[in-house]
Motif scaffolding. Structure first.
Motif, PDB file in Angstrom:
ATOM      1  N   VAL B 141      62.778  27.518  29.330  1.00  0.00           N
ATOM      2  CA  VAL B 141      61.450  26.907  29.394  1.00  0.00           C
ATOM      3  C   VAL B 141      60.865  27.232  30.767  1.00  0.00           C
ATOM      4  N   ILE B 142      59.720  27.946  30.748  1.00  0.00           N
ATOM      5  CA  ILE B 142      59.072  28.341  32.003  1.00  0.00           C
ATOM      6  C   ILE B 142      57.948  27.366  32.300  1.00  0.00           C
ATOM      7  N   MET B 143      58.027  26.642  33.432  1.00  0.00           N
ATOM      8  CA  MET B 143      56.967  25.722  33.800  1.00  0.00           C
ATOM      9  C   MET B 143      55.808  26.507  34.412  1.00  0.00           C
ATOM     10  N   ALA B 144      54.642  26.434  33.789  1.00  0.00           N
ATOM     11  CA  ALA B 144      53.457  27.133  34.318  1.00  0.00           C
ATOM     12  C   ALA B 144      52.316  26.137  34.485  1.00  0.00           C
ATOM     13  N   THR B 145      52.671  24.925  34.940  1.00  0.00           N
ATOM     14  CA  THR B 145      51.612  23.957  35.268  1.00  0.00           C
ATOM     15  C   THR B 145      50.929  24.431  36.548  1.00  0.00           C
ATOM     16  N   ASN B 146      49.771  23.860  36.853  1.00  0.00           N
ATOM     17  CA  ASN B 146      49.046  24.280  38.056  1.00  0.00           C
ATOM     18  C   ASN B 146      49.862  23.985  39.312  1.00  0.00           C
ATOM     19  N   PRO B 147      49.760  24.845  40.327  1.00  0.00           N
ATOM     20  CA  PRO B 147      50.483  24.615  41.585  1.00  0.00           C
ATOM     21  C   PRO B 147      49.790  23.537  42.430  1.00  0.00           C
TER      22      PRO B 147
END
Lengths: 200, 200
Positions: B141-147
């Protein structure tokens, strides 16, 4: 939207992108906003869009868009019906009304003479203006077309038609910067222009 | 429109003015454009608006908006279904798809954890993500929420939930944006870039 290339989301982006000032990026942003907006808000917008096409038509007197037979200006007994201000488009009526310095009626041409674009007298509401003037009620016609070559040309053409009818023809004073667009003029500029109008 | 204060024209301006980036002036300009636009164009826009609310719903797998049961990404047998990229919103899916460098599936949270705004785990699609991972098919699972603080907090929260399930949890690399200038990078960007440095 790459993932649904022919779907309803892409269609909305496409339709929004046809609007002036809304490019592909804005259309995408608006679409995603609308996807998350309350259903009722989006339906209200859709309904308002339908309504302007289904319920709005030109006023039978002055051709300004209205949902009634006559627009509220033509139907207002307080307005001076001996005075008619000729404008190119409905937005010009709004701008003049906003200036608060005019109490006569209007006539909306829905365009200007532009031979190069194939727009001649028959594409405008000139016949209806002539019919109004021939009733004899109107004493002065104020030309308020845009201060551009085409706007001036339209006014000049109208003045040659109106002259023989014995009506006074004036035009807005050149308080307006030539080359600008009437709808963006501020209230004081419009008020000055109305006050200084001259016989054509 | 002053002359028809409660009419359909004013209503359209009002509805358009609710959209992001469209102020009163733009709403007025758009309305007058639409008044003169072909009837069919305006009806198409209205219909496209209705359609996104009537036909679009979240994909049963990843929650990305679709008009089908499953979105075209989840339905594509070419995609790697052992890989799931978690994003906050549908627009992030579009951005990642546009990059052309990802061939796995997605999961759209439809927001981020934001306790101050009252947005907790139950407002997001976290339950559905857990159910997907529990099927055992997903390996990473790759987390790609905003930084951002909230995006990072959301990723951290999810990683604590996902850890016990034995799935690999990663997040997008942090560093300098390609094409940017080092002297304008802020201290956090530089700290991230230093921390994540790799052998050339």
């Amino acid at each position: 939207m790459e993932t649904e290339p022919l779907g309803v989301i892409a269609r909305l982006m496409h339709e929004l992108g046809k609007l002036p000032g809304i490019g592909p990026k804005s259309a995408e942003r608006l679409t995603h906003h609308l996807l998350q907006a309350p259903k009722q808000q989006v339906f209200s917008l859709a309904e308002a869009l339908r309504a302007i096409k289904e319920q709005i038509h030109p006023c039978e007197v002055c051709c300004h868009p209205t949902e009634h037979v006559r627009c509220t200006i033509c139907a207002d007994p307080q307005r001076d019906d001996s005075l008619v201000c000729v404008v190119e488009q409905p937005r010009d009526v709004i701008a003049l009304e906003r200036s608060g310095s005019y109490r006569g009626l209007y006539h909306v041409l829905h365009g200007r003479l532009s031979p190069l674009d194939g727009i001649g007298p028959e594409q405008l509401t000139i016949d209806r203006l002539m019919a109004r003037v021939r009733t004899g009620r109107i004493q002065e016609v104020i030309m308020a077309t845009n201060p551009t070559t085409e706007g001036d040309g339209t006014s000049l053409y109208l003045s040659t038609l109106l002259g023989p009818l014995g009506v006074k023809v004036t035009r807005l004073a050149r308080g307006l910067p030539t080359g600008s667009v009437l709808e963006f003029a501020n209230s004081q500029m419009l008020a000055d222009a109305l006050e200084g109008r001259r016989v054509l």
